[in-house]
Write a protein that holds these residues in place. Sequence first.
Motif, short mmCIF file in Angstrom:
data_model
loop_
_atom_site.label_atom_id
_atom_site.label_comp_id
_atom_site.label_asym_id
_atom_site.label_seq_id
_atom_site.Cartn_x
_atom_site.Cartn_y
_atom_site.Cartn_z
N GLY A 566 57.13 -6.37 116.89
CA GLY A 566 56.55 -6.55 115.56
C GLY A 566 57.62 -6.50 114.50
O GLY A 566 58.81 -6.70 114.77
N LEU A 591 46.78 1.21 108.45
CA LEU A 591 46.46 0.77 109.81
C LEU A 591 46.39 -0.75 109.91
O LEU A 591 46.78 -1.34 110.92
N ASP A 592 45.89 -1.38 108.83
CA ASP A 592 45.69 -2.83 108.85
C ASP A 592 46.91 -3.61 108.39
O ASP A 592 46.93 -4.84 108.49
N THR A 593 47.92 -2.93 107.87
CA THR A 593 49.10 -3.63 107.36
C THR A 593 50.35 -3.20 108.13
O THR A 593 50.75 -3.85 109.09
N SER A 596 49.70 -2.26 112.08
CA SER A 596 49.32 -3.41 112.91
C SER A 596 50.46 -4.42 113.01
O SER A 596 50.59 -5.12 114.02
N LYS A 597 51.29 -4.51 111.97
CA LYS A 597 52.43 -5.44 112.02
C LYS A 597 53.58 -4.89 112.86
O LYS A 597 54.37 -5.66 113.39
N ALA A 600 51.92 -4.69 118.66
CA ALA A 600 50.60 -5.02 119.19
C ALA A 600 50.19 -4.07 120.30
O ALA A 600 49.05 -4.11 120.76
N GLU A 602 48.89 -0.85 121.93
CA GLU A 602 47.97 0.19 121.45
C GLU A 602 48.60 1.58 121.53
O GLU A 602 48.45 2.39 120.60
N ARG A 605 51.18 1.96 118.78
CA ARG A 605 50.53 2.14 117.47
C ARG A 605 50.05 3.59 117.33
O ARG A 605 50.18 4.18 116.25
#
Length: 626
Positions: A566, A591-593, A596-597, A600, A602, A605
């Motif tokens: 990422g 979490l969404d920016t 997540s970037k 990928a 899990e 993250r």
Amino acid sequence: MGAEKLLFSFDRPLPEPFDSRPGGKKVKAASKYAGGATEATLTATVCKAVLAYCKCKNGDGLGAVGKSDVKTVAEYKSSANPDEYHLVIYDPGSGNLMATVYNSNEVTAEAYAVGRSKRDASAVMMAMMPTLLEDTEFEYSFMEFCSEYADGFPDVEKASSAMGVLCDNAYRRVKDETCTMHVKVKIEGSGNIPRISMTNLDAKKFSPTSVYAGEFCIFEQSATTPVFKPALAADLSLFAGKYKLDTARALTLFEQKLVPALHESYILPDEIEKICLHAQKTTGKLTQMRNFLLRGSAGTGKTAGAKAIAAGLGLPYMKYTCSANTEIYDFVGQVFPDTGFASTGDAVLDNEREMLKTMGGMTYENVAKLMSLPNLDDMDYDPAGVYRELTETEKPDATSQDCLALVLNLVSDKISQLCTAETESQKEGQSYIYVETDFVKALKHGYVVEIQEPSTIMQPGVLVGLNSLLEQDGAITLPTGEIINRHTDAVVVVTTNIDYEGCRGMNQSVLDRMNLVADIELPPPEVMVQRAMSVTGADDDQEISKMVQVVNDLSVFCRQNGITDGSVGMRGLIDWIVSSEITGDTYASALDTIISKATANEEDRAALIGSVLEPFYSPKRRASAS
């Protein structure tokens, strides 16, 4: 007993380098609050506190000073006991203090007291440093002393003079309650200071939220965020066209529109100015510098840097983005039939045209296949054999570049035959069009052209085919038969990210033709804060500093743990800030920016969330459904 009598230790020995100076503790220097006095007395309290603060700022020693709410938090590393830290909480508004002698080995917190037969209060003075530095005289003298400290005290008397002002300034501001810059501090006559309990430490009651100097050890459970003062943006109008290569050159209206206008938030890196300067100063010389490589991680500003180079040189900007399937023909241009394949009256040409039609059109690649010419793999594997096959002459030292030049010429000649055969059908409307690429336009007319991510190209020899154009007097033959000579102003900027999945190392022959190679890193935190605030309109520098710290920590974590699928950088930071303003939930937006970037995977993250994000931000508790 006044606080100043307990706080300032005039009878204790001074630390180095003041312990052996000829003048002893007296210094011919005084602060502006001295009322005309011209001499000051060095005090161990201030000397040791200032030295400790310098060591923290320079990373030369343990200890830290930070901020928790409105209070100042300090960790002073004891020189007498390697396991002992003096912890101090100072409230500059009320002057109240809390302190503890913390033993990191035994994990105990004991009472802290100051006085003639007790502690020398250096830890207390260290906690007061941010407040003392609010005075311009103290700040100036501190900077002067820091300079001497950094150089290893080459002039002890100069350092002593600066320290004399610091000691005198601190003493008089504490003692004189009528002083405009009075520093409040309350200490009982016994010298005892209320203790910071282990319960408070465990509960993180005074965990620092920002850092002035050093790195916390005892308060390490809490994420610490330096408050970065936003960097001042330079006047970019002064940079635009500052390094013109040809002052007499006049651009057309179309070309003027292609010259980048830098956003006011852009902070000009030193590397970009260096490149522009080298391009300008070598103009007209036998060895002009016109090829540059910008190398770095995603989001560090490589493309922005390429545009800035164009702005500084006052030249139009164009770009070409490479992919795994990029071929040499994608750089040079393609020939396409305008109205179809009509008969030429030449049986051989008609047959070749029909074959090209079934192959998908008259492209460089298809014509080369039609002629059964060697491919790049053949050229790389046996350049001498390929050269002999193409020319029927021996050249043992032939290179893949020599072979590729021959192939391009053969393909260009064949396309020219296919396009220019005089027939009645052509006169009736049959024609072919050549589509010129931005790369060719830039080299032909003297623009700045950025080649993005060439390391993604599968065929390693593709860029080698451009070597002739990377030379100062390079030339190439187009499908139309036109020979393009490289314009003297043409600048090639290669930008690459070797951390991206699918990226490969740069071809050595191409790398060798780069005049300067600049490694572009994430901007300094101050620049990231300034740029993010300018782009997003955010005005809370402390909150943006905290978010910058998270992004930087994410980058470090990914690098140290081999997370490379990422990207983490300025783009993610800006997206995070904007999303947080929309959702009102900084954690969820992260979490969404940025999370997540970053990857990928899990599990990776989850590690980033637990190790980096949650020490700074916690998830909001959702209201349970009724």
